[in-house]
Design a protein around this motif. Structure first.
Motif, PDB file in Angstrom:
ATOM      1  N   LYS A 114       1.103   4.192  -2.680  1.00 20.88           N
ATOM      2  CA  LYS A 114       0.923   5.709  -2.529  1.00 20.88           C
ATOM      3  C   LYS A 114       1.976   6.494  -3.038  1.00 20.88           C
ATOM      4  O   LYS A 114       1.750   7.586  -3.582  1.00 20.88           O
ATOM      5  CB  LYS A 114       0.852   5.824  -1.034  1.00 20.88           C
ATOM      6  CG  LYS A 114      -0.470   5.396  -0.146  1.00 20.88           C
ATOM      7  CD  LYS A 114      -0.451   5.763   1.115  1.00 20.88           C
ATOM      8  CE  LYS A 114      -1.734   5.219   1.676  1.00 20.88           C
ATOM      9  NZ  LYS A 114      -2.801   5.814   1.284  1.00 20.88           N
ATOM     10  N   GLU A 145       1.533   7.034  -6.779  1.00 18.43           N
ATOM     11  CA  GLU A 145       0.723   7.844  -7.077  1.00 18.43           C
ATOM     12  C   GLU A 145       1.271   9.286  -7.449  1.00 18.43           C
ATOM     13  O   GLU A 145       0.812   9.940  -8.150  1.00 18.43           O
ATOM     14  CB  GLU A 145      -0.503   7.889  -6.064  1.00 18.43           C
ATOM     15  CG  GLU A 145      -1.420   6.608  -5.850  1.00 18.43           C
ATOM     16  CD  GLU A 145      -2.469   6.888  -4.882  1.00 18.43           C
ATOM     17  OE1 GLU A 145      -2.378   7.899  -4.212  1.00 18.43           O
ATOM     18  OE2 GLU A 145      -3.033   5.907  -4.592  1.00 18.43           O
ATOM     19  N   ASP A 187       0.913  -1.373  -0.131  1.00 20.83           N
ATOM     20  CA  ASP A 187       0.091   0.036  -0.038  1.00 20.83           C
ATOM     21  C   ASP A 187       0.831   1.295   0.117  1.00 20.83           C
ATOM     22  O   ASP A 187       0.781   2.146  -0.801  1.00 20.83           O
ATOM     23  CB  ASP A 187      -0.919   0.211   1.247  1.00 20.83           C
ATOM     24  CG  ASP A 187      -1.903  -1.157   0.999  1.00 20.83           C
ATOM     25  OD1 ASP A 187      -2.275  -1.638   0.244  1.00 20.83           O
ATOM     26  OD2 ASP A 187      -2.767  -1.656   2.270  1.00 20.83           O
TER      27      ASP A 187
END
Length: 401
Positions: free
Chosen positions: A53, A56, A49
């Protein structure tokens, strides 16, 4: 009273219920009068995760900043776990990699341990605290946070056990030991009670995901007693040790590694120093090379094929293309649709015909072999990825059924 180091993976501490279950196991060990150090991974899919992130915001983040980010996953686990122990009335303290004095080189993302001081851990144990250590992380000479690579919490645990001369290092995972093959993929795979360091090191390096290969290497070097168990059951696990039987089975396990790509350089000059020029170039770029095959020279040229991990494939390709004129090859052929299938066993060295049995199993399943590599305790072959699962099953059936 014993000194016990316990390592728990991400699935073992994935949520509050898992945390409490692990805490109960740690509490049992502590209440029996043992000194306990707990090394934790990040919870569940936290690392993935965090990587998502990062991407992104930046498709190509610097390795330093990525390490700064990813190290937080383990720090969250350790602090939450120490809080859980407090609710049980037990003294616990969480420590980061830099707080325990785990010093590494500057290879962000896959750092190597250079020195481990461990004074803080010893001090907290003397105070009768349960010491909860963030795995997977350390600090380099620039005081920057570094990470040890995927599975690095295993290596942290073994390093702690080695410096403290622990009586045992227990690696708790979502499986209950080391199997003859991945039981999720292979029918009939069964758990081993014991396995040698050398066999486990080969299996870990060849695709078995139960233990980080560097942790096994360190356990062997410092004679750390290692046991792999399930955090979800009380069943006995697998002991990893120096030797265990006078007469060992020929093959201890079958492994599959899909993280493999093959690079072939066609038409290299058939001259002294070419192999050195090629592989020293890969070494300077920190590209780890595995299986190597060189053809017989004909007409003044030869071909060299070798394998790398898929993570290193693009770097290797760019490096070779940039050096095409210096190396003098005619063509560069790349394949990333292959898998490496391996058998491992300390008993193979004294038992001729093991490789032939492996090849017979593949032939019977109509599976073509692309490359072969052997050592005293392993045989590895490259096959098409589409055939990999069938290959493992066929080989396992040959040796274990």
């Amino acid at each position: 009273m014993a000194l016990i180091v316990q390592k728990y993976g991400g699935s073992s501490v994935a949520d509050a219920d898992c945390m409490r279950r692990v805490a109960a196991r740690v509490a049992d060990a502590y209440r029996q009068g043992n000194d306990v150090v707990v090394v934790l991974s990040a919870q569940g899919d936290t690392t993935d995760d965090l990587i998502a992130k990062a991407h992104e915001l930046n498709p190509n983040p610097s390795p330093r900043e990525l390490d700064m980010l990813l190290a937080n996953g383990e720090q969250i686990s350790t602090s939450l776990f120490a809080m859980t122990m407090e609710t049980m009335g037990l003294p616990a303290i969480s420590l980061t990699g830099w707080q325990i004095g785990l010093l590494t080189n500057t290879n962000y993302g896959s750092a190597r341990i250079k020195k481990f001081i461990g004074n803080r851990v010893k001090m907290e144990l003397d105070r009768k605290n349960i010491v909860v250590v963030a795995g997977f992380q350390g600090m380099n000479r620039y005081d920057d946070v570094t990470t040890l690579g995927r599975g690095g919490s295993d290596t942290t645990a073994v390093a702690v056990a080695a410096i403290l001369h622990a009586d045992v290092c227990q690696i708790f995972t979502d499986v209950d030991g080391i199997y003859t093959a991945d039981p999720r993929l292979v029918k009939g795979a069964h758990k081993l009670d014991e396995i040698t360091y050398d066999e486990m090191l080969e299996l870990a390096s060849l695709g078995a995901r139960v233990l980080h290969n560097r942790s096994v290497e360190m356990a062997k070097r410092y004679h750390v007693p290692l046991t792999v168990l399930s955090s979800f059951s009380q069943t006995p696990g697998t002991q990893v040790k120096e030797v265990f039987k006078v007469e060992q089975m020929n093959v201890s396990g079958v492994a599959k590694d899909d993280d493999v790509a093959r690079i072939a350089l066609v038409g290299l000059p058939d001259a002294p120093g070419i192999a050195f020029a090629l592989f020293s170039l890969m070494a300077r770029k920190n590209v780890n090379v595995d299986i190597i095959l060189q053809s017989i020279g004909r007409g003044g040229t030869k071909d060299i094929s070798f394998t790398v991990s898929k993570d290193h494939l693009e770097l290797a390709r760019r490096t070779l293309e940039d050096s095409r004129e210096r190396l003098g090859f005619e063509d560069l052929i790349i394949s990333d649709t292959i898998s490496k299938i391996s058998i491992v066993g300390a008993g193979m060295v004294n038992n001729p015909g093991v490789a032939a049995q492996m090849f017979e199993a593949l032939a019977s399943a109509n599976i073509n072999i692309q490359m072969i590599s052997t050592s005293e305790i392993k045989v590895s072959v490259l096959v098409d990825s589409m055939d990999a699962k069938r290959a493992v099953q066929a080989i396992h059936d040959k040796f274990f059924n």
